[in-house]
Write a protein that holds these residues in place. Structure first.
Motif, mmCIF file in Angstrom:
data_model
loop_
_atom_site.group_PDB
_atom_site.id
_atom_site.type_symbol
_atom_site.label_atom_id
_atom_site.label_comp_id
_atom_site.label_asym_id
_atom_site.label_seq_id
_atom_site.Cartn_x
_atom_site.Cartn_y
_atom_site.Cartn_z
ATOM 1 N N PRO A 167 -3.630 -10.580 -0.312
ATOM 2 C CA PRO A 167 -5.068 -10.305 -0.328
ATOM 3 C C PRO A 167 -5.444 -9.282 -1.390
ATOM 4 C CG PRO A 167 -4.020 -9.417 1.645
ATOM 5 C CD PRO A 167 -2.999 -10.236 0.961
ATOM 6 N N LYS A 168 -6.744 -9.210 -1.698
ATOM 7 C CA LYS A 168 -7.215 -8.222 -2.664
ATOM 8 C C LYS A 168 -6.927 -6.830 -2.115
ATOM 9 C CE LYS A 168 -10.700 -10.806 -5.053
ATOM 10 N NZ LYS A 168 -12.046 -11.298 -5.008
ATOM 11 N N GLU A 169 -6.635 -5.927 -3.038
ATOM 12 C CA GLU A 169 -6.236 -4.569 -2.639
ATOM 13 C C GLU A 169 -7.259 -3.906 -1.706
ATOM 14 O OE1 GLU A 169 -5.056 -2.083 -5.918
ATOM 15 O OE2 GLU A 169 -5.287 -0.288 -4.700
ATOM 16 N N LYS A 170 -8.528 -4.090 -2.025
ATOM 17 C CA LYS A 170 -9.588 -3.435 -1.259
ATOM 18 C C LYS A 170 -9.545 -3.881 0.221
ATOM 19 C CE LYS A 170 -14.489 -2.913 -1.783
ATOM 20 N NZ LYS A 170 -15.671 -3.499 -2.395
ATOM 21 N N ILE A 171 -9.340 -5.183 0.412
ATOM 22 C CA ILE A 171 -9.308 -5.731 1.779
ATOM 23 C C ILE A 171 -8.096 -5.202 2.539
ATOM 24 C CG2 ILE A 171 -9.100 -7.888 3.106
ATOM 25 C CD1 ILE A 171 -10.575 -9.286 0.789
ATOM 26 N N TRP A 175 -7.954 -2.712 5.928
ATOM 27 C CA TRP A 175 -7.230 -3.135 7.140
ATOM 28 C C TRP A 175 -6.142 -2.115 7.500
ATOM 29 C CZ3 TRP A 175 -2.094 -4.846 8.031
ATOM 30 C CH2 TRP A 175 -1.888 -5.478 9.262
ATOM 31 N N LEU A 176 -5.425 -1.659 6.466
ATOM 32 C CA LEU A 176 -4.341 -0.692 6.715
ATOM 33 C C LEU A 176 -4.889 0.641 7.211
ATOM 34 C CD1 LEU A 176 -2.031 -1.439 3.661
ATOM 35 C CD2 LEU A 176 -1.353 -1.600 6.061
ATOM 36 N N LYS A 177 -6.033 1.026 6.683
ATOM 37 C CA LYS A 177 -6.645 2.309 7.091
ATOM 38 C C LYS A 177 -6.999 2.271 8.576
ATOM 39 C CE LYS A 177 -7.988 6.387 6.283
ATOM 40 N NZ LYS A 177 -6.877 7.309 6.367
ATOM 41 N N GLN A 178 -7.534 1.111 9.015
ATOM 42 C CA GLN A 178 -7.873 0.969 10.438
ATOM 43 C C GLN A 178 -6.635 1.063 11.330
ATOM 44 O OE1 GLN A 178 -9.806 -2.815 10.326
ATOM 45 N NE2 GLN A 178 -11.808 -1.955 9.849
ATOM 46 N N LYS A 179 -5.527 0.568 10.805
ATOM 47 C CA LYS A 179 -4.288 0.535 11.599
ATOM 48 C C LYS A 179 -3.536 1.860 11.553
ATOM 49 C CE LYS A 179 -4.010 -3.878 12.675
ATOM 50 N NZ LYS A 179 -3.720 -4.369 13.998
ATOM 51 N N ASN A 180 -3.772 2.636 10.482
ATOM 52 C CA ASN A 180 -2.960 3.850 10.293
ATOM 53 C C ASN A 180 -3.850 5.065 10.039
ATOM 54 O OD1 ASN A 180 -0.078 2.609 10.029
ATOM 55 N ND2 ASN A 180 -1.394 1.357 8.731
ATOM 56 N N ASN A 186 -3.662 7.958 -0.099
ATOM 57 C CA ASN A 186 -2.572 7.859 -1.081
ATOM 58 C C ASN A 186 -1.290 7.311 -0.451
ATOM 59 O OD1 ASN A 186 -3.902 8.587 -3.376
ATOM 60 N ND2 ASN A 186 -3.548 10.783 -3.080
ATOM 61 N N GLU A 187 -1.059 7.697 0.790
ATOM 62 C CA GLU A 187 0.125 7.162 1.488
ATOM 63 C C GLU A 187 -0.041 5.664 1.731
ATOM 64 O OE1 GLU A 187 1.945 10.733 4.166
ATOM 65 O OE2 GLU A 187 0.069 9.870 4.871
ATOM 66 N N ILE A 188 -1.245 5.275 2.129
ATOM 67 C CA ILE A 188 -1.501 3.855 2.404
ATOM 68 C C ILE A 188 -1.356 3.025 1.129
ATOM 69 C CG2 ILE A 188 -3.344 2.242 3.075
ATOM 70 C CD1 ILE A 188 -4.120 4.297 5.214
ATOM 71 N N LYS A 189 -1.915 3.541 0.034
ATOM 72 C CA LYS A 189 -1.782 2.830 -1.243
ATOM 73 C C LYS A 189 -0.308 2.696 -1.619
ATOM 74 C CE LYS A 189 -6.115 3.847 -3.630
ATOM 75 N NZ LYS A 189 -6.761 4.610 -4.680
ATOM 76 N N THR A 190 0.440 3.783 -1.466
ATOM 77 C CA THR A 190 1.868 3.765 -1.820
ATOM 78 C C THR A 190 2.612 2.689 -1.030
ATOM 79 O OG1 THR A 190 1.786 6.121 -2.294
ATOM 80 C CG2 THR A 190 3.961 5.182 -1.931
ATOM 81 N N ALA A 191 2.371 2.666 0.282
ATOM 82 C CA ALA A 191 3.068 1.678 1.120
ATOM 83 C C ALA A 191 2.720 0.258 0.666
ATOM 84 C CB ALA A 191 2.690 1.877 2.579
ATOM 85 N N LEU A 192 1.454 0.053 0.316
ATOM 86 C CA LEU A 192 1.031 -1.280 -0.131
ATOM 87 C C LEU A 192 1.724 -1.646 -1.457
ATOM 88 C CD1 LEU A 192 -0.901 -3.607 0.640
ATOM 89 C CD2 LEU A 192 -2.616 -2.561 -0.818
ATOM 90 N N PRO A 199 0.176 -6.667 2.997
ATOM 91 C CA PRO A 199 -0.347 -5.692 3.961
ATOM 92 C C PRO A 199 0.481 -5.551 5.242
ATOM 93 C CG PRO A 199 -1.811 -7.589 3.761
ATOM 94 C CD PRO A 199 -0.777 -7.729 2.716
ATOM 95 N N LEU A 200 1.031 -6.672 5.748
ATOM 96 C CA LEU A 200 1.810 -6.573 6.982
ATOM 97 C C LEU A 200 3.096 -5.776 6.775
ATOM 98 C CD1 LEU A 200 -0.202 -8.651 8.089
ATOM 99 C CD2 LEU A 200 1.702 -9.835 9.115
ATOM 100 N N SER A 201 3.723 -5.993 5.624
ATOM 101 C CA SER A 201 4.949 -5.243 5.321
ATOM 102 C C SER A 201 4.620 -3.761 5.153
ATOM 103 C CB SER A 201 5.597 -5.754 4.035
ATOM 104 O OG SER A 201 5.821 -7.133 4.123
ATOM 105 N N ALA A 202 3.487 -3.474 4.500
ATOM 106 C CA ALA A 202 3.086 -2.076 4.308
ATOM 107 C C ALA A 202 2.820 -1.417 5.658
ATOM 108 C CB ALA A 202 1.834 -2.019 3.437
ATOM 109 N N ASN A 203 2.156 -2.151 6.534
ATOM 110 C CA ASN A 203 1.845 -1.618 7.861
ATOM 111 C C ASN A 203 3.125 -1.327 8.648
ATOM 112 O OD1 ASN A 203 0.034 -0.972 9.999
ATOM 113 N ND2 ASN A 203 0.625 -2.894 10.970
ATOM 114 N N LYS A 204 4.060 -2.240 8.536
ATOM 115 C CA LYS A 204 5.343 -2.078 9.235
ATOM 116 C C LYS A 204 6.062 -0.834 8.701
ATOM 117 C CE LYS A 204 9.351 -4.885 10.311
ATOM 118 N NZ LYS A 204 10.120 -6.020 9.853
#
Ligand SMILES: [Zn+2]
Length: 329
Positions: A167-171, A175-180, A186-192, A199-204
């Motif tokens: 998916p597009k980075e913004k989306i 989604w990741l921000k809501q989950k984490n 910056n941490e969320i961007k790094t994981a992505l 996104p699912l791998s980043a969330n995990k």
């Protein structure tokens, strides 16, 4: 509806696939190529649920007999080859042939979902290609692939194809921000970025101990290279997941190079800018490129030499890393 709704980035592709089926654009086999960690499996299970439902509109109704049987995993006209082993061999295809030979019950067609085609052995793929070419029965094959090979390309050619990009980075970030909630942007961007935008791998990663391990690694590097704490090498000996550590170090080195070329925007480890800036001031470009070369060699050895001692090789890299820093001082 299924227990698990499709992810927000799949809304439009879901509608598109449903329209393709309705308009007979996909009449038998669909081949979907998608990298891991994008939730494609959930999308395709929803597509299967829609196909099998008798009272469907845009979604399956979730109430009819077909939906109930599907939900419990007992629908006689739905077949999935799930396998956690390394290979899916010819025995699975033989079982599939047996299944196909049985008349469909609830509907006049069957759905066969093959979620991990890259695990199929050569012979199994040959047989599957033959089956797809000769099959006269009404069977919807849904084939998902994470990794293309020449042989799989031959299979792809005889199916309707879809490539699903992450998916597009913004989306994904939203989604990741809501989950984490506890992680900063910056941490969320790094994981992505570390997970190829999946996104699912980043969330995990963010919600597992891997994230803490990575933080520890950077603290260790900081202490060793900048604060000169000599305990670092001994601590490496205690680590597991060494291949992951090599990947992280690789991204760190390439980030330092990007900074040297004034490409700060492209840095992957957004949450570690402080250490990247510090290191970029004390290591020169030639040494960084040489270090990358050494890491490539290390990865080659790990891949091609059996029973290699990765820890010793990794320590060797760090001794070199220390040397190039000291060289400049
Ligand atoms: Zn239904």
């Amino acid at each position: 509806m299924l227990k698990k709704k499709i992810y927000p980035w799949h809304n439009s592709i879901y509608k598109k696939i449903i329209m393709y089926y309705k308009n007979n654009v996909i009449n038998k086999s669909i081949f979907i190529y998608s990298l891991k960690g994008n939730g494609t499996n959930v999308l395709l299970k929803n597509v299967s649920a829609w196909l099998i439902c008798k009272k469907k509109k845009l979604n399956n109704c979730g109430l009819c007999n077909d939906c109930n049987l599907f939900k419990t995993g007992n629908h006689p006209d739905y077949y999935i080859i799930k396998n956690n082993k390394k290979n899916i061999d010819i025995n699975y295809i033989n079982e599939l042939f047996n299944y196909i030979s049985i008349k469909s019950q609830e509907n006049s067609f069957k759905i066969i979902y093959l979620p991990k085609i890259e695990l199929f052995t050569k012979l199994a793929i040959y047989k599957l290609i033959k089956l797809l070419k000769t099959n006269k029965k009404k069977i919807f094959f849904i084939i998902k692939c994470n990794k293309l090979t020449n042989l799989i390309l031959n299979l792809k050619k005889i199916c309707f194809n879809l490539n699903l990009n992450p998916p597009k980075e913004k989306i994904s970030l939203k989604w990741l921000k809501q989950k984490n909630n506890n992680n900063n942007i910056n941490e969320i961007k790094t994981a992505l970025y570390l997970n190829n935008y999946a996104p699912l791998s980043a969330n995990k990663m963010l919600s597992s101990n891997i994230w803490q391990l990575r933080k520890n690694l950077y603290n260790l590097i900081y202490n060793e290279l900048i604060n000169k704490n000599e305990l670092f090498l001994f601590e490496i000996l205690e680590l597991d997941n060494l291949e992951l550590y090599i990947y992280w170090i690789y991204t760190l080195i390439t980030d330092i190079i990007k900074l040297k070329y004034n490409c700060k925007y492209y840095i992957i480890n957004k949450d570690q800018e402080k250490i990247i800036i510090k290191l970029s001031n004390i290591i020169n470009l030639d040494n960084l490129f040489f270090f990358i070369k050494k890491l490539n060699k290390l990865q080659y050895k790990i891949k091609n030499i059996k029973n290699i001692n990765i820890k010793i090789l990794l320590i060797e890299q760090f001794i070199y890393f220390k040397k190039i820093i000291n060289f400049l001082k």
